[in-house]
Structure formats: C-alpha cells, structure tokens
Design a protein around this motif. Structure first.
Motif: not given
Length: 171
Positions: A79-88, A157-162
């Motif tokens: 979640s952190s990788l995506v929210a604080a890394g990929v999204v920004p 783009l579609v990014v999901v965490t699982l």
C-alpha cells in the motif's frame, strides 16, 4: 535499570502505548518519517524513501501494460509503495488518479471514485483482497473486476495491491 525493566513489562503486557509513534524526533525538531505499521499515503511522498527502484520498476511495467498488480505478504509495504511512490509519480507525470479500497460495496466504491473523473483516469485499488473478505464475493467480485478489466482495455492505467494469500481467489 528501571527504565529497561519497565519497558520489558510493557512489552510483555502488550501495552497499546507502545504502538504510538512520536511525530517528532526528540531534540532535533524534525518530523519523524517512520509511521510504524500505518501505510504511507500520497501526502507522505516526501517522507517516503528507500523504494525508488521498486517505484521505477512499477512505472516501467505500466509503460508495457495498463494493468499492474502489486502482490506481497501482509505488512510488506504494498500500500505504501503504491500510495506514496507510484501515485505521486503518476500525478507528477500529469496523470489523473483515483484511489479506493473495495470495502463492503466494491462496485459502488468504484463507481463513486470514477464518477467525476474523465475517461482515461488511472484507477488505484488498494487491498483488493477485500473483495474476498468483506463483500458478497459471488455478487460483487465479478462485476467489479470486469469493470477494472474494461477500464484497462481502453488503455487507462489500473493498479491494484493484493495480499499474496489471496492470489488463488483472484485467479
């Protein structure tokens, strides 16, 4: 000493006060970048560091495919990788991004997140495993996933965490 004995007792008694992470380092006046077990968000991008290579790898994959699934064990930092890394990074590249978790009404959450956004918006779904834990799987999973697939098929783009222990359910 006494302080160490008190700390040992607090650990043994699972004192909830031990879970509180101070907002400030004592003595230097700077913000503490460590959030404990709480995930980083897009607002924490400046304090999120050490995962540049992983973020770059995610962005590279998104060049080749509109769908990125970030899988890992619980607590590994997906979640952190995506929210604080990929999204920004996506936003800095000029992309519009909506973020959501499926919750108990996954299709409603997805519809609401995309309602005011133009077509082509990047959709980020955190904790996709909620489809299998908090909703009526047979009713909710297929239409939710079908809508994500259709969105990705447009080139958006579609990014999901699982969580890794839910890969079989997704398959």
């Amino acid at each position: 000493g006494r302080e160490l004995a008190d700390l040992e007792q607090a650990v043994l008694q699972q004192d909830p006060a031990l879970l509180i992470v101070p907002d400030m380092f004592v003595g230097n006046g700077g913000l503490c970048p460590y959030k404990g077990l709480r995930p980083y968000s897009a607002d924490d991008a400046d304090a999120f560091f050490g995962r540049d290579q992983a973020v770059a790898g995610c962005l590279t994959r998104l060049v080749d495919s509109p769908l990125l699934v970030v899988v890992g064990p619980s607590g590994s930092g997906k979640s952190s990788l995506v929210a604080a890394g990929v999204v920004p990074a996506l936003r800095m590249a000029g992309r519009r991004v909506v973020q959501l978790s499926p919750g108990t009404q996954p299709l409603a959450a997805l519809t609401a997140a995309m309602a005011s956004e133009p077509s082509g918006v990047a959709v980020v779904v955190d904790q996709l495993e909620e489809l299998f834990t908090t909703s009526d799987t047979e009713v909710d999973a297929e239409p939710f996933l079908s809508r994500l697939v259709a969105h990705a098929e447009t080139g958006a783009l579609v990014v999901v965490t699982l969580r890794a222990d839910y890969v079989a359910e997704l398959a």
